[in-house]
Design a protein around this motif. Structure first.
Motif, PDB file in Angstrom:
ATOM      1  N   MET A 152      -1.060  17.685   9.746  1.00 25.86           N
ATOM      2  CA  MET A 152       0.499  15.883   9.732  1.00 25.86           C
ATOM      3  C   MET A 152       0.500  15.281   8.259  1.00 25.86           C
ATOM      4  O   MET A 152       1.487  14.973   8.231  1.00 25.86           O
ATOM      5  CB  MET A 152      -0.575  15.210  10.289  1.00 25.86           C
ATOM      6  CG  MET A 152      -0.756  15.939  11.990  1.00 25.86           C
ATOM      7  SD  MET A 152      -1.095  15.021  12.659  1.00 25.86           S
ATOM      8  CE  MET A 152      -1.630  15.829  14.297  1.00 25.86           C
ATOM      9  N   ALA A 180      -6.532  19.258  15.381  1.00 31.37           N
ATOM     10  CA  ALA A 180      -6.574  17.978  14.346  1.00 31.37           C
ATOM     11  C   ALA A 180      -7.892  17.124  15.214  1.00 31.37           C
ATOM     12  O   ALA A 180      -8.724  16.563  14.342  1.00 31.37           O
ATOM     13  CB  ALA A 180      -5.762  16.678  15.023  1.00 31.37           C
ATOM     14  N   TRP A 221       5.982  14.742  12.016  1.00 29.64           N
ATOM     15  CA  TRP A 221       4.530  14.367  12.409  1.00 29.64           C
ATOM     16  C   TRP A 221       4.692  13.008  12.584  1.00 29.64           C
ATOM     17  O   TRP A 221       3.278  11.640  12.639  1.00 29.64           O
ATOM     18  CB  TRP A 221       3.763  15.230  11.727  1.00 29.64           C
ATOM     19  CG  TRP A 221       2.814  15.966  12.537  1.00 29.64           C
ATOM     20  CD1 TRP A 221       3.056  17.623  12.037  1.00 29.64           C
ATOM     21  CD2 TRP A 221       2.376  16.775  14.318  1.00 29.64           C
ATOM     22  NE1 TRP A 221       2.588  18.591  12.456  1.00 29.64           N
ATOM     23  CE2 TRP A 221       2.226  17.815  13.543  1.00 29.64           C
ATOM     24  CE3 TRP A 221       2.151  15.134  15.036  1.00 29.64           C
ATOM     25  CZ2 TRP A 221       1.695  18.186  15.100  1.00 29.64           C
ATOM     26  CZ3 TRP A 221       0.925  16.325  16.271  1.00 29.64           C
ATOM     27  CH2 TRP A 221       1.186  17.144  16.387  1.00 29.64           C
ATOM     28  N   HIS A 222       5.229  12.396  11.710  1.00 32.08           N
ATOM     29  CA  HIS A 222       5.354  11.296  12.121  1.00 32.08           C
ATOM     30  C   HIS A 222       5.903  10.148  13.697  1.00 32.08           C
ATOM     31  O   HIS A 222       5.030   9.543  13.276  1.00 32.08           O
ATOM     32  CB  HIS A 222       7.357  10.359  11.185  1.00 32.08           C
ATOM     33  CG  HIS A 222       7.368   8.940  11.767  1.00 32.08           C
ATOM     34  ND1 HIS A 222       8.148   8.376  10.635  1.00 32.08           N
ATOM     35  CD2 HIS A 222       8.450   8.140  12.440  1.00 32.08           C
ATOM     36  CE1 HIS A 222       8.490   6.826  10.496  1.00 32.08           C
ATOM     37  NE2 HIS A 222       8.344   7.210  12.250  1.00 32.08           N
ATOM     38  N   ALA A 224       0.919  -1.384   0.056  1.00 29.03           N
ATOM     39  CA  ALA A 224       0.089   0.224   0.363  1.00 29.03           C
ATOM     40  C   ALA A 224       0.507   1.397  -0.294  1.00 29.03           C
ATOM     41  O   ALA A 224       1.850   1.471   0.555  1.00 29.03           O
ATOM     42  CB  ALA A 224      -1.245  -0.107   1.470  1.00 29.03           C
ATOM     43  N   THR A 258       0.919   4.479   0.943  1.00 25.67           N
ATOM     44  CA  THR A 258       0.046   5.318   2.436  1.00 25.67           C
ATOM     45  C   THR A 258       0.419   6.817   2.445  1.00 25.67           C
ATOM     46  O   THR A 258       1.981   6.873   2.540  1.00 25.67           O
ATOM     47  CB  THR A 258       0.127   4.876   3.606  1.00 25.67           C
ATOM     48  OG1 THR A 258       1.561   3.947   4.212  1.00 25.67           O
ATOM     49  CG2 THR A 258      -0.722   3.265   3.182  1.00 25.67           C
ATOM     50  N   VAL A 259      -0.372   7.425   3.043  1.00 26.70           N
ATOM     51  CA  VAL A 259       0.495   8.790   3.173  1.00 26.70           C
ATOM     52  C   VAL A 259       0.597   9.264   4.855  1.00 26.70           C
ATOM     53  O   VAL A 259      -0.458   8.918   5.543  1.00 26.70           O
ATOM     54  CB  VAL A 259      -0.581  10.431   3.220  1.00 26.70           C
ATOM     55  CG1 VAL A 259      -0.135  11.551   3.774  1.00 26.70           C
ATOM     56  CG2 VAL A 259      -0.598   9.945   1.251  1.00 26.70           C
ATOM     57  N   LYS A 260       1.908   9.162   5.361  1.00 23.85           N
ATOM     58  CA  LYS A 260       1.631   9.038   6.363  1.00 23.85           C
ATOM     59  C   LYS A 260       1.490  10.745   7.392  1.00 23.85           C
ATOM     60  O   LYS A 260       1.679  11.179   6.516  1.00 23.85           O
ATOM     61  CB  LYS A 260       3.479   9.308   6.927  1.00 23.85           C
ATOM     62  CG  LYS A 260       4.087   8.400   8.065  1.00 23.85           C
ATOM     63  CD  LYS A 260       5.390   8.278   7.973  1.00 23.85           C
ATOM     64  CE  LYS A 260       5.986   7.674   8.384  1.00 23.85           C
ATOM     65  NZ  LYS A 260       6.212   6.530   7.692  1.00 23.85           N
ATOM     66  N   GLY A 261       0.388   9.787   8.147  1.00 18.54           N
ATOM     67  CA  GLY A 261      -0.910  11.185   8.975  1.00 18.54           C
ATOM     68  C   GLY A 261      -2.050  12.190   8.330  1.00 18.54           C
ATOM     69  O   GLY A 261      -2.465  12.039   8.929  1.00 18.54           O
ATOM     70  N   LYS A 262      -2.279  10.366   7.272  1.00 17.81           N
ATOM     71  CA  LYS A 262      -3.319  10.378   6.488  1.00 17.81           C
ATOM     72  C   LYS A 262      -4.666  10.940   7.225  1.00 17.81           C
ATOM     73  O   LYS A 262      -4.457  10.379   8.149  1.00 17.81           O
ATOM     74  CB  LYS A 262      -3.646   9.508   5.602  1.00 17.81           C
ATOM     75  CG  LYS A 262      -4.568   9.583   5.301  1.00 17.81           C
ATOM     76  CD  LYS A 262      -4.482  10.291   3.789  1.00 17.81           C
ATOM     77  CE  LYS A 262      -5.901  10.735   2.520  1.00 17.81           C
ATOM     78  NZ  LYS A 262      -5.847  11.709   1.838  1.00 17.81           N
ATOM     79  N   GLY A 263      -5.527  12.251   6.768  1.00 19.50           N
ATOM     80  CA  GLY A 263      -6.301  12.511   7.805  1.00 19.50           C
ATOM     81  C   GLY A 263      -6.477  13.648   8.396  1.00 19.50           C
ATOM     82  O   GLY A 263      -7.572  14.487   8.577  1.00 19.50           O
ATOM     83  N   ILE A 264      -5.754  14.080   8.295  1.00 15.28           N
ATOM     84  CA  ILE A 264      -4.854  15.412   9.407  1.00 15.28           C
ATOM     85  C   ILE A 264      -4.003  16.495   8.530  1.00 15.28           C
ATOM     86  O   ILE A 264      -3.127  15.842   8.269  1.00 15.28           O
ATOM     87  CB  ILE A 264      -4.393  15.126  10.824  1.00 15.28           C
ATOM     88  CG1 ILE A 264      -4.852  13.777  11.590  1.00 15.28           C
ATOM     89  CG2 ILE A 264      -4.590  16.762  11.429  1.00 15.28           C
ATOM     90  CD1 ILE A 264      -6.553  14.639  11.985  1.00 15.28           C
ATOM     91  N   LEU A 321     -11.495  17.110  12.281  1.00 18.38           N
ATOM     92  CA  LEU A 321     -12.205  15.100  12.144  1.00 18.38           C
ATOM     93  C   LEU A 321     -13.379  15.845  12.705  1.00 18.38           C
ATOM     94  O   LEU A 321     -14.543  14.648  12.068  1.00 18.38           O
ATOM     95  CB  LEU A 321     -11.660  14.917  13.498  1.00 18.38           C
ATOM     96  CG  LEU A 321     -10.160  13.977  13.070  1.00 18.38           C
ATOM     97  CD1 LEU A 321      -9.294  12.966  14.150  1.00 18.38           C
ATOM     98  CD2 LEU A 321     -10.121  12.663  11.726  1.00 18.38           C
TER      99      LEU A 321
END
Lengths: 42, 68
Positions: free
Chosen positions: B35, B54, B41-42, B24, B26-32, B58
């Motif tokens: 981040m 944050a 933000w790792h 996959a 993926t995007v680190k911090g996905k959804g905020i 959400l």
């Protein structure tokens, strides 16, 4: 609960838990929320 | 929404008796928003204003089906 709702809950919990614990690898946890939602959910 | 269908298809797909691996991107911090793809933000934990933002982000995106 569908995958979108599950993924949202996971992200909400990730933010809350890392905040309260003052510790995290929040980036990775958020990045796999969608995968977990599908795998564990609908 | 397309993401969820693609993931489901990947999990459901029969590998025909061989091992299956899903890679996959993926995007680190996905959804905020603040981040995503940000190195700090790792591993950082959200406090103060970052926590507030944050949570606010959400809450704005909360799916209809969730009661609380």
């Amino acid at each position: 609960m569908n995958s979108e709702e599950m993924a949202w809950k996971i992200r909400r919990h990730v933010v809350e838990m890392t905040h309260r614990a003052h510790a995290s690898h929040i980036g990775g946890a958020l990045s796999c929320a969608d995968i977990l939602a599908v795998k564990k959910g609908v | 929404m397309q993401t969820f269908w693609r993931l489901k298809r990947a999990f459901d797909e029969e590998p025909g008796g061989r091992p299956k691996v899903i890679i996959a991107d993926t995007v680190k911090g996905k959804g905020i928003s603040f981040m995503e793809n940000e190195l700090l933000w790792h591993y950082r934990d959200p406090q103060g204003e970052f926590y507030e933002r944050a949570v606010a982000e959400l809450e704005e995106k909360k799916p209809c089906g969730i009661m609380r």
